[in-house]
Design an enzyme around this catalytic site. Structure first.
Site, PDB file in Angstrom:
ATOM      1  N   MET A   1      -1.812   6.974   4.297  1.00 17.26           N
ATOM      2  CA  MET A   1      -1.832   7.903   5.415  1.00 17.26           C
ATOM      3  C   MET A   1      -0.405   8.277   5.806  1.00 17.26           C
ATOM      4  O   MET A   1       0.561   7.722   5.291  1.00 17.26           O
ATOM      5  CB  MET A   1      -2.551   7.284   6.610  1.00 17.26           C
ATOM      6  CG  MET A   1      -4.043   7.090   6.381  1.00 17.26           C
ATOM      7  SD  MET A   1      -4.921   8.627   6.078  1.00 17.26           S
ATOM      8  CE  MET A   1      -4.849   9.392   7.676  1.00 17.26           C
ATOM      9  N   CYS A   2      -0.280   9.174   6.744  1.00 21.05           N
ATOM     10  CA  CYS A   2       1.010   9.660   7.191  1.00 21.05           C
ATOM     11  C   CYS A   2       0.923   9.993   8.680  1.00 21.05           C
ATOM     12  O   CYS A   2      -0.134   9.883   9.296  1.00 21.05           O
ATOM     13  CB  CYS A   2       1.413  10.925   6.421  1.00 21.05           C
ATOM     14  SG  CYS A   2       1.298  10.784   4.624  1.00 21.05           S
ATOM     15  N   ARG A   3       2.021  10.402   9.239  1.00 19.38           N
ATOM     16  CA  ARG A   3       2.087  10.997  10.565  1.00 19.38           C
ATOM     17  C   ARG A   3       2.880  12.284  10.424  1.00 19.38           C
ATOM     18  O   ARG A   3       3.876  12.338   9.703  1.00 19.38           O
ATOM     19  CB  ARG A   3       2.779  10.086  11.575  1.00 19.38           C
ATOM     20  CG  ARG A   3       2.176   8.702  11.778  1.00 19.38           C
ATOM     21  CD  ARG A   3       0.952   8.708  12.701  1.00 19.38           C
ATOM     22  NE  ARG A   3      -0.264   8.993  11.984  1.00 19.38           N
ATOM     23  CZ  ARG A   3      -1.474   9.053  12.563  1.00 19.38           C
ATOM     24  NH1 ARG A   3      -1.584   8.851  13.877  1.00 19.38           N
ATOM     25  NH2 ARG A   3      -2.552   9.308  11.851  1.00 19.38           N
TER      26      ARG A   3
END
Length: 285
Positions: A1-3
């Site tokens: 995942m990422c932001r």
């Protein structure tokens, strides 16, 4: 995942948006508050920004944690922009793409980021390969799921779809091909933001009086004006307004017009699976 995060507003040093808030994107690289999958976003980062009078953005991307890059700290302190898109990366799978896999991806005036993952990649999205011309496949910056999803969005833009349609149709096609995919997108041309909430968190902070809009994976401070975007929703925004439109999965018939925007999003990627794609065209600037 990422932001990730997109900003439109008065020109400021981009560190004011990305670093200064108490729960900034910079801090989210090691201490996100609302991330549902993964805990540390240390597999690379990137920021893209627009300069006055130039519609084509600049980018700075690295395959290292953002907190360890001294050059980024200098850029964040002195580079001013009224439009930017930035991301910190948590790689879903190991790979050799390095910096090329770090968002934002870019083409012409567009910047793009994907927060999520595609189960079964790459096989799960293999049916969508034939919706792309060979040139688009050979031009992929990286071999990760995010780069392929960006190729799908960009192909939609280059064949005449507006940003909302290109993003929505890519999300629907990918979700049909890989149920359970998490498909939070951010797309900007420096004047507008198009985003999706599909499987992970998305928030926005709108200040029409200041002509300032921020769209982000999670709030970077405790301002009560932050508003969460419902899952399965398309967001379109500029400096003055934010509009939300529900996204129905697997739609191939036109949905009803959204009462707030008057726009209708029609399906069309399913037909592309059985017919040749139209010629490649560059978007106008």
């Amino acid at each position: 995942m990422c932001r990730h995060l997109a900003y439109l507003g008065p020109p400021v040093p981009f560190g004011e948006v990305l670093d200064a808030p108490p729960h900034s994107l910079f801090r989210q690289s090691w201490a996100p508050r609302r991330q549902r999958h993964g805990t540390v976003n240390a597999d690379g980062f990137g920021v893209g920004w627009y300069a006055d009078g130039d519609p084509v953005p600049a980018r700075y991307r690295r395959a290292v944690p953002v907190w360890g890059d001294e050059a980024y700290a200098d850029l964040a302190r002195v580079v001013r922009s009224g439009a930017l898109l930035a991301a910190v990366r948590d790689a879903t799978l190991a790979g050799a793409d390095g910096q090329a896999a770090a968002a934002p991806f870019a083409a012409g005036r567009w910047l793009f980021s994907h927060n999520g993952a595609v189960p079964g990649w790459p096989g799960s999205l293999a049916p969508l390969v034939r919706t792309l011309p060979a040139e688009a496949l050979l031009s992929l910056e990286a071999r990760c799921d995010s780069a392929f999803l960006w190729a799908l969005v960009l192909h939609g833009l280059r064949t005449g779809e507006d940003a909302a349609h290109a993003v929505a149709e890519t999300v629907r096609a990918a979700a049909d091909a890989s149920p359970g995919a998490r498909l939070n997108f951010l797309l900007t041309d420096g004047r507008t933001i198009t985003a999706t909430a599909w499987g992970d968190t998305l928030w926005y902070l709108a200040d029409p009086a200041a002509r300032r809009t921020v769209v982000a994976s999670e709030p970077y401070d405790d301002d009560p004006r932050w508003t969460e975007v419902p899952d399965r929703t398309l967001l379109t925004a500029d400096r003055d307004a934010v509009r939300l439109t529900p996204l129905a999965p697997g739609r191939t018939d036109p949905p009803p017009a959204d009462e707030r925007t008057g726009t209708t999003l029609t399906g069309g990627r399913a037909a592309a699976l059985t017919s040749p794609p139209p010629p490649l065209k560059e978007p106008t600037t």
